[in-house]
Design a protein around this motif. Sequence first.
Motif, PDB file in Angstrom:
ATOM      1  N   ASP A   8       0.851  -1.192   0.000  1.00  9.36           N
ATOM      2  CA  ASP A   8       0.000   0.000   0.000  1.00  9.36           C
ATOM      3  C   ASP A   8       0.888   1.244   0.000  1.00  9.36           C
ATOM      4  OD1 ASP A   8      -1.668   2.173   0.670  1.00  9.36           O
ATOM      5  OD2 ASP A   8      -2.986   0.931   1.899  1.00  9.36           O
ATOM      6  N   THR A  14       0.121   4.423  -0.155  1.00  8.22           N
ATOM      7  CA  THR A  14      -0.365   5.469   0.745  1.00  8.22           C
ATOM      8  C   THR A  14       0.047   5.179   2.179  1.00  8.22           C
ATOM      9  OG1 THR A  14      -2.262   5.923  -0.688  1.00  8.22           O
ATOM     10  CG2 THR A  14      -2.412   6.680   1.594  1.00  8.22           C
ATOM     11  N   LEU A  15      -0.081   3.919   2.590  1.00  6.96           N
ATOM     12  CA  LEU A  15       0.344   3.517   3.925  1.00  6.96           C
ATOM     13  C   LEU A  15       1.836   3.741   4.098  1.00  6.96           C
ATOM     14  CD1 LEU A  15      -0.092   2.198   6.677  1.00  6.96           C
ATOM     15  CD2 LEU A  15       0.111  -0.042   5.560  1.00  6.96           C
ATOM     16  N   GLN A  16       2.617   3.437   3.076  1.00  3.75           N
ATOM     17  CA  GLN A  16       4.057   3.623   3.197  1.00  3.75           C
ATOM     18  C   GLN A  16       4.420   5.093   3.373  1.00  3.75           C
ATOM     19  OE1 GLN A  16       6.961   2.541  -0.060  1.00  3.75           O
ATOM     20  NE2 GLN A  16       7.641   1.103   1.533  1.00  3.75           N
ATOM     21  N   ASN A  17       3.736   5.978   2.667  1.00  5.04           N
ATOM     22  CA  ASN A  17       3.974   7.406   2.853  1.00  5.04           C
ATOM     23  C   ASN A  17       3.654   7.829   4.283  1.00  5.04           C
ATOM     24  OD1 ASN A  17       4.866   7.917   0.234  1.00  5.04           O
ATOM     25  ND2 ASN A  17       2.813   8.266  -0.542  1.00  5.04           N
ATOM     26  N   GLN A  18       2.593   7.276   4.845  1.00  7.92           N
ATOM     27  CA  GLN A  18       2.246   7.563   6.237  1.00  7.92           C
ATOM     28  C   GLN A  18       3.324   7.035   7.180  1.00  7.92           C
ATOM     29  OE1 GLN A  18      -1.573   5.662   6.551  1.00  7.92           O
ATOM     30  NE2 GLN A  18      -2.658   7.289   5.452  1.00  7.92           N
ATOM     31  N   ALA A  22       5.482   7.333  -6.242  1.00 15.17           N
ATOM     32  CA  ALA A  22       4.609   7.822  -5.176  1.00 15.17           C
ATOM     33  C   ALA A  22       5.366   8.166  -3.901  1.00 15.17           C
ATOM     34  CB  ALA A  22       3.533   6.781  -4.880  1.00 15.17           C
ATOM     35  N   SER A  76       7.615  11.954  -0.039  1.00 18.87           N
ATOM     36  CA  SER A  76       8.005  11.527   1.303  1.00 18.87           C
ATOM     37  C   SER A  76       9.520  11.520   1.462  1.00 18.87           C
ATOM     38  CB  SER A  76       7.434  10.129   1.594  1.00 18.87           C
ATOM     39  OG  SER A  76       6.028  10.175   1.695  1.00 18.87           O
TER      40      SER A  76
END
Length: 370
Positions: A90, A92-96, A118, A122
């Motif tokens: 995921d 998006t999860l990795q960016n978080q 993506a 980050s």
Amino acid sequence: MNTRMRRAAFAVATGAMAVSLAACGSAKESGGGSSKSSSPKKGDAITVGLLLPENQTARYEKFDKPLIEKKVQELTGGKGKVVYANAKQDATLQNQQVDTMITNKVDVLIVDSVDAAAIKNSVQKAKDAGIPVVAYDRLAQGPIDAYTSFDNETVGKTQGEALLKALGSKAKSGEIVMMNGSSTDPNAAQFKKGAHEVLDGKVKVGKEYDTKEWKPENANSNMEGAISAVGKKNIIGVYSANDGMAGGIITALKAAGISNIPVTGQDAELAGVQRIVAGEQYMSVYKPYAPEAAAAAEMAVDLAQGKSLDSVAKDKVDSPTTKQVPSVLVPVTALTKDNIKDTVIKDGVYTVADICTSQYKAACDKIGLK
């Protein structure tokens, strides 16, 4: 990882140190930082943030994570620690997760990106916060400081050459199916490029897929579609970019009554090696993870401590955003039933007992794997 595996992993790391010392340094993007620093920022009590992309592929939890943790401990006299998170495919999860690592003020990040593009913002955030970033296994975009992986085009070429060898004089007697990796993974594009350089003009590609998220079930569905489109009597071989997908492909081939055609792979996963022993999969690409992990840990520790990486930075790689990134490119080997003893067993990745379970004992006996 169990005690035997830790010992085996250390043995591989030691044996491959000449390779791992061709490690990575830091690179500059426009306005980026230098690999040199006048004085160390920290001593050995550093925190390394480790972000791995997914847990579908066995290698990340079984090899990469414990190898990096062990090497950081060795390099810091037991004072350094690794904080780990897995993105489970995921982006998006990795960016978080990167944001969390920044908030928690880790000293350096090792990032194997889910999506190389993506992750760019980050990586920039980390850089702005003064946290160096080591791109691990996949070439992340953004101002990364270093990179370590395998020569990915060579991986694709190795797979393509093995497939041609397996096909022999039958190379033009039918069509092959190409099952590439995820379109969001820059490594997949490089594997694909290397394979095409070898295969183009020598075989006919009946169907070709970029497999979403590298998932075996997606490869299985794609293969079912290829069988319908090409015709099961016309398929003479399958290029699969990794072992996980090869498993899904072989399941589809069996269901269609197709056997005795070569299927490639990568990662030398235990299930892949067992399929090779059984004659269901022709080959895999053996990538020694210990030197890759050792290089990542070494440069992460050096970057956290503000040390120069000039002595270990031997290779250079360009990403779409950062040029001349100091890099380690670790050599690979085509693994077939003929060299299992000289690769994964010799290096202690698996034992004969690991591979030759009751289901595979007869097949192991047949090829002299005892």
